[in-house]
Design a protein around this motif. Structure first.
Motif, short mmCIF file in Angstrom:
data_model
loop_
_atom_site.label_atom_id
_atom_site.label_comp_id
_atom_site.label_asym_id
_atom_site.label_seq_id
_atom_site.Cartn_x
_atom_site.Cartn_y
_atom_site.Cartn_z
N LYS A 1 -6.10 8.08 4.40
CA LYS A 1 -4.93 8.42 3.51
C LYS A 1 -3.70 7.80 4.56
O LYS A 1 -2.76 7.26 4.23
CB LYS A 1 -4.71 9.73 3.43
N ARG A 2 -3.81 7.88 6.09
CA ARG A 2 -2.86 7.58 6.84
C ARG A 2 -2.65 6.15 6.94
O ARG A 2 -1.62 5.73 7.22
CB ARG A 2 -3.11 8.43 8.24
N ARG A 3 -4.03 5.56 7.03
CA ARG A 3 -3.82 4.08 7.36
C ARG A 3 -3.02 3.05 6.06
O ARG A 3 -2.52 2.35 6.26
CB ARG A 3 -5.40 3.40 7.07
N HIS A 4 -3.24 3.86 4.87
CA HIS A 4 -2.47 3.28 3.59
C HIS A 4 -1.21 3.90 3.26
O HIS A 4 -0.68 3.44 2.35
CB HIS A 4 -3.43 3.09 2.51
N ASN A 5 -0.77 5.05 3.96
CA ASN A 5 0.43 5.57 3.55
C ASN A 5 1.57 4.70 4.46
O ASN A 5 1.89 5.40 5.44
CB ASN A 5 0.10 7.07 4.03
N VAL A 6 2.04 3.93 3.56
CA VAL A 6 3.13 3.21 4.35
C VAL A 6 4.54 3.19 3.61
O VAL A 6 4.66 3.93 2.42
CB VAL A 6 2.79 1.53 4.49
N SER A 7 5.63 2.86 4.18
CA SER A 7 6.96 2.94 3.74
C SER A 7 7.68 1.56 4.14
O SER A 7 7.09 0.95 4.98
CB SER A 7 7.78 4.23 4.03
N VAL A 8 8.63 1.34 3.65
CA VAL A 8 9.58 0.10 3.86
C VAL A 8 10.06 0.07 5.31
O VAL A 8 10.70 0.96 5.83
CB VAL A 8 10.96 0.10 2.83
N LEU B 1 7.68 -1.80 -4.76
CA LEU B 1 7.92 -2.48 -6.00
C LEU B 1 7.09 -1.50 -7.14
O LEU B 1 7.66 -1.56 -8.18
CB LEU B 1 6.76 -3.59 -6.30
N SER B 2 6.30 -0.57 -6.66
CA SER B 2 5.58 0.58 -7.62
C SER B 2 5.21 1.64 -6.74
O SER B 2 5.15 1.54 -5.44
CB SER B 2 4.79 -0.14 -8.70
N ASP B 3 4.40 2.55 -7.28
CA ASP B 3 3.75 3.71 -6.42
C ASP B 3 2.67 3.24 -5.52
O ASP B 3 2.71 3.70 -4.70
CB ASP B 3 3.02 4.67 -7.49
N HIS B 4 2.02 1.98 -6.01
CA HIS B 4 1.02 1.53 -5.10
C HIS B 4 1.14 -0.06 -4.56
O HIS B 4 0.36 -0.41 -4.14
CB HIS B 4 -0.39 1.62 -5.90
N ASP B 5 2.36 -0.76 -5.00
CA ASP B 5 2.60 -1.88 -4.71
C ASP B 5 3.87 -2.22 -4.02
O ASP B 5 4.88 -1.46 -4.11
CB ASP B 5 2.84 -2.84 -5.90
N VAL C 1 4.85 -11.68 0.11
CA VAL C 1 3.77 -11.68 -0.90
C VAL C 1 3.59 -10.08 -1.35
O VAL C 1 4.22 -9.30 -0.90
CB VAL C 1 2.31 -11.82 -0.38
N LYS C 2 3.21 -10.07 -2.87
CA LYS C 2 2.87 -8.63 -3.42
C LYS C 2 1.58 -7.94 -2.99
O LYS C 2 0.62 -9.07 -3.37
CB LYS C 2 3.00 -8.76 -4.83
N VAL C 3 1.50 -7.11 -2.37
CA VAL C 3 0.31 -6.54 -2.03
C VAL C 3 0.00 -5.12 -2.68
O VAL C 3 1.10 -4.33 -2.78
CB VAL C 3 0.06 -6.43 -0.68
N SER C 4 -1.25 -4.65 -2.61
CA SER C 4 -1.69 -3.01 -3.05
C SER C 4 -1.45 -2.26 -1.57
O SER C 4 -1.59 -2.93 -0.43
CB SER C 4 -2.81 -3.10 -3.64
N ASP C 5 -1.34 -0.90 -1.75
CA ASP C 5 -1.17 -0.18 -0.75
C ASP C 5 -2.66 0.00 0.08
O ASP C 5 -2.85 0.36 1.34
CB ASP C 5 -0.66 1.43 -0.93
N ARG C 6 -3.68 -0.42 -0.63
CA ARG C 6 -5.07 -0.42 -0.24
C ARG C 6 -5.36 -1.91 0.58
O ARG C 6 -6.31 -2.01 0.89
CB ARG C 6 -5.92 -0.35 -1.40
N ASP C 7 -4.44 -2.80 0.31
CA ASP C 7 -4.59 -4.03 1.05
C ASP C 7 -3.86 -4.24 2.32
O ASP C 7 -3.95 -5.04 3.11
CB ASP C 7 -4.42 -5.00 0.00
#
Length: 783
Positions: free
Chosen positions: A633-640, A659-663, A673-679
């Motif tokens: 969760k910490r690895r992918h919990n990011v912010s601007v 861009l959205s909850d996960h993008d 580039v547009k990426v997912s929080d899992r990427d």
């Protein structure tokens, strides 16, 4: 659609072939009389129906159909209060049985097969259960009335059989006993439905009874002995009772069937319709034909079109298109080069499509829906009317010109041929000027003047049939955009003509003709170069698109794996917590029961119980603070503003926008580039466990194959391996796997499907596509 075009393009050969693939007589007749439709909606519906049966044939196999008699004569007799005979009821039983079998055949059908186009037909296969069940007890398919039709019939037939046995026993005493010496032959035969024995003339009074017949020589008399007269009389009486009871049964069945006349007609019609559509699907399979799309503007684009009546091993496929960039095509080329076949291919394919048939062309081909297709092809010289070839062609073209409009396709072979070349060319140009304003046109010609016509008129193009100068033979390939080049000089040189003669002939040509030939030669060279370049570009584009798709699939796969790992870990944690809670409850319950029963609880038992509860509490606390879950969760919990690594690119960047909850939008150098929080993962995230987790995940993936082959294994062995395989798949987090079970007897396939239905981790499963194993493999989607 005019009948002449069907004859010219040999459409009857298609319908005859279609008719031979049908099973029932009504379907064969409908196939033989098939005609192209001219209504867009009807053509579209017809093609969709063919598609439904083609998919059904490919995935499920043939419908359980067999031939039956037309039911209309029977239902017509029922409607006028007449009773049917047993053979008619046998036919009705067959029809209802087929309808019932087809309903069962479609019950467990895969939802992926769209049968909406034939819902109207299937809805009419409603079997009247009362009549059906009564017929099954009363008659068989051959029209024999069964003993179960009524209790009275069963009793009568039992009596007939018993009486017949008694007669035979009595007669055997004559043929096998001392009386056999009075007989011509030791046999029992029948005369006038009565059992008799052949008695020598001189012993006619030995047995008494009645003489029913004699031999041609008069030496043998066929006598019914007096001892069996009463038995034979009883037999005749019982048989009369049987006939009367059968009449009663048929009368009762007729009154029942009379209530279902409409239903019976609808069922028989639906069965023949399904048979007819299945014949279309079979024809498509034989021809390797595909479903065409329909254009509203009557444009054609036939990809790798093949003439359906030419040997598939010899036919040369061609791209044929008309109606988008140009409405008129002028085809030139040498004799026997394939010009006429090209015309017929386009016309016949158009007729097939408008008849609801798939076409012998590659997928994504397109056809129009014309009100009429006209053709003037071949030499139709009329001796009776004293018409020359030219006159016959002109008569046909005049008739065409009277009827053309923007909903017609016109095919003309050798326009203006059969007369003076200069006059014929001028007449051909004038005819084309008239026709091209109103219709889509394809014509063939030898006139060089018409080669310029394709360049001087709007929405008109030249085309030609390719000629190989090396082999001095046509290749039968259509080249659209290039007029045919006269190869007379080149051929003469290849055959050994004197060079001075060839050069002299070239000098005698008009400058205009020479310029045209030079222009054609340059166009040929340019077209070949353009075609080669296009082929290379298409190959590169295809390779790039495949690579892009592969990269995107890999990214999607990675994101899904991460989520699967989290979900799986959470599920395992919940299971462990539930087990520990249950065990704690059992400890407490055990102590409570002992206390209630007055059992003295020793101090060491209390200490042990407390120790177990404390251990369970620590395990639950460890699960609540699961480091793997928290770390993911910490690895992918990011912010601007966070510095991140984009895993799919292997590059670092900064998050600039959510861009959205996960993008998120990530800036990597000058690229966004547009990426997912899992990427993504934070660069400053703790690194102490990350390599280990990813290595473990990779190890699991490497140990879990996406394919399991069970072929050649015994049933029990295969089921055990399947269960173990799913354990590894779930741990690895795979979401799509393939189980190869082969076809064989179907035992392993059945076992695999039963296992998949009972496994709560399976989302869906189905047979693999034809090019990936078909019915011999199953593709499984996991939750």
């Amino acid at each position: 659609m005019n009948s002449k075009i069907l004859k010219i393009l040999e459409f009857e050969q298609i319908t005859n072939r279609l008719s031979s693939l049908a099973i029932t007589a009504p379907a064969k007749e409908k196939a033989a009389n098939l005609k192209p439709k001219t209504d867009f909606d009807k053509v579209e519906k017809s093609l969709k129906q063919t598609l439904a049966l083609a998919n059904l044939l490919r995935i499920k196999g043939q419908l359980p159909l067999t031939d039956f008699q037309d039911v209309k004569p029977s239902t017509k007799r029922l409607s006028v209060k007449a009773n049917l005979n047993a053979q008619e009821f046998g036919n009705i039983l067959l029809i209802l049985s087929l309808a019932s079998e087809i309903n069962g055949f479609l019950e467990d059908l895969d939802e992926d097969i769209d049968l909406s186009a034939i819902d109207e037909i299937l809805d009419k296969l409603v079997v009247p259960d009362t009549l059906f069940n009564q017929l099954k007890k009363s008659v068989d398919f051959d029209g024999e009335v069964l003993d179960g039709a009524s209790s009275a019939l069963a009793r009568i037939r039992h009596d007939i059989k018993s009486n017949e046995e008694e007669i035979k026993n009595k007669m055997d005493s004559y043929t096998k006993g001392n009386s056999s010496k009075y007989l011509s032959e030791q046999i029992v035969t029948i005369r006038d439905d009565r059992y008799v024995i052949p008695v020598k003339q001189e012993y006619r009074g030995k047995f008494g009874g009645v003489v029913h017949d004699q031999s041609a020589s008069g030496q043998t008399l066929f006598v019914e002995p007096e001892a069996v007269l009463n038995l034979n009389n009883r037999q005749q009486n019982l048989m009369a009772q049987e006939r009367q009871e059968i009449r009663n049964i048929l009368k009762h069945l007729s009154s029942m069937a009379r209530e279902d006349i409409k239903n019976l007609n609808e069922i028989a019609f639906s069965l023949s319709e399904l048979d007819f559509l299945q014949a279309k699907a079979k024809l498509a399979k034989e021809m390797k034909a595909t479903e065409p799309s329909l254009s509203y503007d009557n444009s054609l684009y036939l990809r790798k079109a093949r003439h359906p009546l030419i040997d598939p091993e010899k036919v040369v496929p061609n791209d044929i298109y008309l109606g988008e960039e140009f409405d008129t095509m002028l085809i030139t080329g040498p004799n026997t080069g394939g010009k006429t076949i090209t015309l017929k291919t386009a016309g016949l394919i158009q007729l097939m499509a408008q008849s609801g048939l798939f076409i012998p062309a590659e997928e994504n081909s397109k056809v129009g829906v014309f009100k009429q297709v006209y053709a003037d092809i071949g030499d139709e010289q009329s001796i009776e009317q004293s018409l020359s070839t030219f006159s016959s062609h002109i008569n046909d073209i005049i008739a065409i010109m009277k009827n053309v409009n923007d909903q017609t396709l016109v095919l003309i072979d050798e326009i203006g041929a059969g007369t003076d070349p200069e006059e014929g060319a001028s007449l051909a140009i004038s005819i084309l000027d008239f026709l091209r304003k109103k219709s889509k046109i394809m014509v063939t010609t030898h006139y060089p003047e018409l080669k310029l016509y394709g360049y001087n008129r709007e929405r008109t193009t030249n085309a030609s049939m390719e000629f190989d100068l090396k082999t001095l033979s046509p290749t039968y390939r259509l080249q659209i955009g290039i007029p045919g080049h006269s190869n007379a000089f080149a051929i003469a040189r290849r055959l050994g003509m004197r060079e001075d003669v060839v050069k002299n002939a070239q000098k005698l040509m008009k400058d205009e003709d020479s310029d045209i030939n030079n222009m054609i030669e340059r166009l040929n060279e340019q077209t070949k170069a353009a075609t080669s370049a296009r082929s290379r570009l298409e190959t590169s584009l295809d390779r790039s698109q495949k690579l892009e798709k592969k990269l995107q699939d890999a990214l999607d796969w990675y994101n899904q794996r991460v989520q699967k790992q989290l979900d799986f870990a959470q599920e395992r944690a919940n299971e462990i917590v539930a087990k520990r809670r249950k065990k704690a409850d059992q400890i407490i319950e055990r102590l409570e029961n002992e206390r209630k029963n007055g059992v003295q609880i020793k101090e060491n038992k209390i200490i042990d119980a407390k120790g177990e509860l404390n251990s369970l509490e620590r395990q639950a606390q460890n699960l609540a603070n699961n480091k793997v879950l928290q770390r993911e969760k910490r690895r992918h919990n990011v912010s601007v503003g966070d510095k991140v690594k984009v895993l799919s690119y292997g590059q670092t960047g900064t998050i600039t926008k959510k861009l959205s909850d996960h993008d998120y939008e990530v800036q990597m150098g000058i690229m966004k580039v547009k990426v997912s929080d899992r990427d993504v993962e934070k660069i400053d995230a703790p690194k102490k466990q990350i390599p280990h987790v990813r290595a473990t995940s990779a190890l699991r993936r490497s140990n879990a194959r996406s394919e399991l082959d069970l072929r050649g294994q015994r049933y029990d062995e295969a089921m055990t391996n399947l269960d173990r395989y799913f354990d590894s798949v779930l741990l690895a987090g795979l979401d799509v796997v393939t189980i190869i079970h082969g076809i064989g007897t179907g035992a392993i396939r059945t076992g695999v499907w039963q296992y998949l239905r009972s496994n709560r981790h399976v989302k869906s499963f189905n047979y693999a596509p034809a090019n990936q194993g078909g019915n011999g493999a199953t593709i499984v989607q996991l939750k």
